[in-house]
Design a protein around this motif. Sequence first.
Motif, mmCIF file in Angstrom:
data_model
loop_
_atom_site.group_PDB
_atom_site.id
_atom_site.type_symbol
_atom_site.label_atom_id
_atom_site.label_comp_id
_atom_site.label_asym_id
_atom_site.label_seq_id
_atom_site.Cartn_x
_atom_site.Cartn_y
_atom_site.Cartn_z
ATOM 1 N N THR A 70 15.053 -6.372 2.777
ATOM 2 C CA THR A 70 13.631 -6.707 2.751
ATOM 3 C C THR A 70 12.870 -5.747 1.853
ATOM 4 O OG1 THR A 70 13.060 -5.301 4.638
ATOM 5 C CG2 THR A 70 13.780 -7.563 5.116
ATOM 6 N N ARG A 71 11.698 -6.184 1.428
ATOM 7 C CA ARG A 71 10.856 -5.345 0.579
ATOM 8 C C ARG A 71 10.443 -4.068 1.312
ATOM 9 N NH1 ARG A 71 7.829 -7.364 -3.575
ATOM 10 N NH2 ARG A 71 5.878 -6.584 -2.674
ATOM 11 N N GLY A 72 10.207 -4.188 2.608
ATOM 12 C CA GLY A 72 9.826 -3.012 3.381
ATOM 13 C C GLY A 72 10.939 -1.993 3.471
ATOM 14 N N THR A 95 -2.635 -4.531 4.079
ATOM 15 C CA THR A 95 -2.991 -4.695 5.495
ATOM 16 C C THR A 95 -1.830 -5.182 6.356
ATOM 17 O OG1 THR A 95 -3.757 -6.964 5.089
ATOM 18 C CG2 THR A 95 -5.375 -5.185 4.885
ATOM 19 N N ASP A 96 -0.671 -5.412 5.775
ATOM 20 C CA ASP A 96 0.450 -5.982 6.537
ATOM 21 C C ASP A 96 1.600 -5.001 6.722
ATOM 22 O OD1 ASP A 96 1.095 -5.933 3.863
ATOM 23 O OD2 ASP A 96 1.998 -7.936 3.808
ATOM 24 N N LEU A 97 1.290 -3.703 6.726
ATOM 25 C CA LEU A 97 2.333 -2.682 6.857
ATOM 26 C C LEU A 97 2.405 -2.134 8.276
ATOM 27 C CD1 LEU A 97 1.648 -0.629 3.596
ATOM 28 C CD2 LEU A 97 3.230 -2.557 3.911
ATOM 29 N N ILE A 98 3.626 -1.962 8.769
ATOM 30 C CA ILE A 98 3.824 -1.314 10.065
ATOM 31 C C ILE A 98 4.044 0.177 9.824
ATOM 32 C CG2 ILE A 98 4.770 -3.401 11.136
ATOM 33 C CD1 ILE A 98 7.573 -2.206 10.748
ATOM 34 N N PRO A 99 3.845 1.018 10.850
ATOM 35 C CA PRO A 99 3.937 2.475 10.650
ATOM 36 C C PRO A 99 5.247 2.943 10.031
ATOM 37 C CG PRO A 99 2.913 1.993 12.752
ATOM 38 C CD PRO A 99 3.368 0.665 12.204
ATOM 39 N N SER A 115 4.411 -2.780 -6.334
ATOM 40 C CA SER A 115 3.110 -3.424 -6.178
ATOM 41 C C SER A 115 3.242 -4.493 -5.100
ATOM 42 C CB SER A 115 2.656 -4.054 -7.501
ATOM 43 O OG SER A 115 3.633 -4.968 -7.978
ATOM 44 N N GLY A 116 2.117 -4.988 -4.644
ATOM 45 C CA GLY A 116 2.140 -6.001 -3.604
ATOM 46 C C GLY A 116 2.240 -7.395 -4.183
ATOM 47 N N LYS A 121 -1.761 -7.578 0.277
ATOM 48 C CA LYS A 121 -0.535 -7.944 0.973
ATOM 49 C C LYS A 121 0.685 -7.396 0.232
ATOM 50 C CE LYS A 121 -2.684 -10.496 4.056
ATOM 51 N NZ LYS A 121 -2.779 -10.058 5.469
ATOM 52 N N PHE A 122 1.551 -6.720 0.990
ATOM 53 C CA PHE A 122 2.794 -6.229 0.410
ATOM 54 C C PHE A 122 3.957 -7.153 0.736
ATOM 55 C CE2 PHE A 122 6.679 -3.607 0.592
ATOM 56 C CZ PHE A 122 6.723 -3.222 -0.745
ATOM 57 N N ALA A 123 3.861 -7.914 1.828
ATOM 58 C CA ALA A 123 4.935 -8.812 2.279
ATOM 59 C C ALA A 123 6.219 -8.038 2.557
ATOM 60 C CB ALA A 123 5.168 -9.920 1.256
ATOM 61 N N PRO A 124 6.187 -7.087 3.492
ATOM 62 C CA PRO A 124 7.357 -6.238 3.741
ATOM 63 C C PRO A 124 8.574 -6.971 4.273
ATOM 64 C CG PRO A 124 5.709 -5.941 5.447
ATOM 65 C CD PRO A 124 5.061 -6.772 4.385
#
Length: 426
Positions: A70-72, A95-99, A115-116, A121-124
């Motif tokens: 995944t991107r994250g 705004t779509d990132l978890i810690p 980049s997002g 939105k990054f779409a992790p």
Amino acid sequence: MANHSFKKFLAAGTSAAIVVSAVAPAAMAHENHVFSDVSGNYEEAVYTLHDWGIVNGKSDTTFGTNMNLTRGDAAVIMANALGLDTEEAPDAGFTDLIPRIEGSVNALAEAGIISGVSKDKFAPNLPLTRGAMAKILVLGFELEDYATETTFKDAVGAFGPYIEALYGTEITYGKTKDSFGTNLNITRGDFANLLYRTFTFMDENMYMPYAESAEIVDANTLKVTIEEAAPEEYTAQDIAEGLMIGFEAKDGSMTIPGLLNAELSADRKTVTFDISPSLEGKEGTLWIDDLELAVDFAAPVAGKGSITLAGTTTPVAFDFAGKTTANVELTGTNGVANLDGMKMSVVDKYSTAPANVIVTLDSTTVEAAKAGEGKTWGTLQYNKGSWELVNDAVYDNIPAGSYVLKAPFTDAAKNTTTLTLNVTVK
């Protein structure tokens, strides 16, 4: 070329592991690893990166070798690989990132590596494509200059230059002769292999200066001689930043100083540069590659002392308590003090066998003694761990009043503490 991202990773303390594994990969042993889904094709890369703290498994027993990356997760791995500061990186606005991934994404965004999918939105959770993989590896390790024309029909668009750069390094050759697989998703195992090959490529192709000798010029300046003359394409700043430098204070804390204003000698073997923060007032050890240099820019520290009057057996104590001024009050006989002896403790971590210290009469309220102001009042000698006043008949008759005595103590590193002893005789 100088790769600053790779140097950041080296500064994180993994250079030894890189050298060992890149030079002799067959010697790596991973008997203690238990990922059941890591086959021989992935074992060296996955387990080495795991040992370096760059990758983790999906569970205690599986790496997720064949799962899409995944991107994250890619962001976390790359931030680890580059040794980026994930704690202090500014918010990138996603705004779509978890810690778990937020700091890594922010750090990579600040470095211009990722980049997002949109402004916020990054779409992790989306899988990372091979084209995006090429981009983050090339930007992360600054491989742009290795770009080579390819036969890939899909090496076009935004990812085209990055695919060409990755191809030029021979880290990967694509899915087929004509296709890189730009829009295909990359698995966790394949990404581990490519990242590991990137480290190996960097180790084999990037010049890294190595310190042969070093000198601490002053608290702000270092001079380092490297083992061989630096190639012409490297600047003085490149050479300085290629050195592994860290400072360990006497309390055990570690810092990696910034390196500024580098200058290279005509023979390109000696680089002189400023360090920040300064070593002023500090004691400890400076590490430059494998060199170890003692640092002593903290001045001597005074402790307790005492004065003994003639005819008495109980010394009159005074204590600098780490400061530079102390007070002592003496009770004379008929308004006159007769010094029989004076001792004091002044310590410094790096002091060598010290020379005598001259004590000056800075000022006095006694008219008869004013002629001695600014002149030598006495001499201190070092004896078995303390400084002792050399006995002199001049101390046999000290009239009542106030006396300000000054004594400069200088250690082996030429750091000086001037002590002031305020003596009152009643």
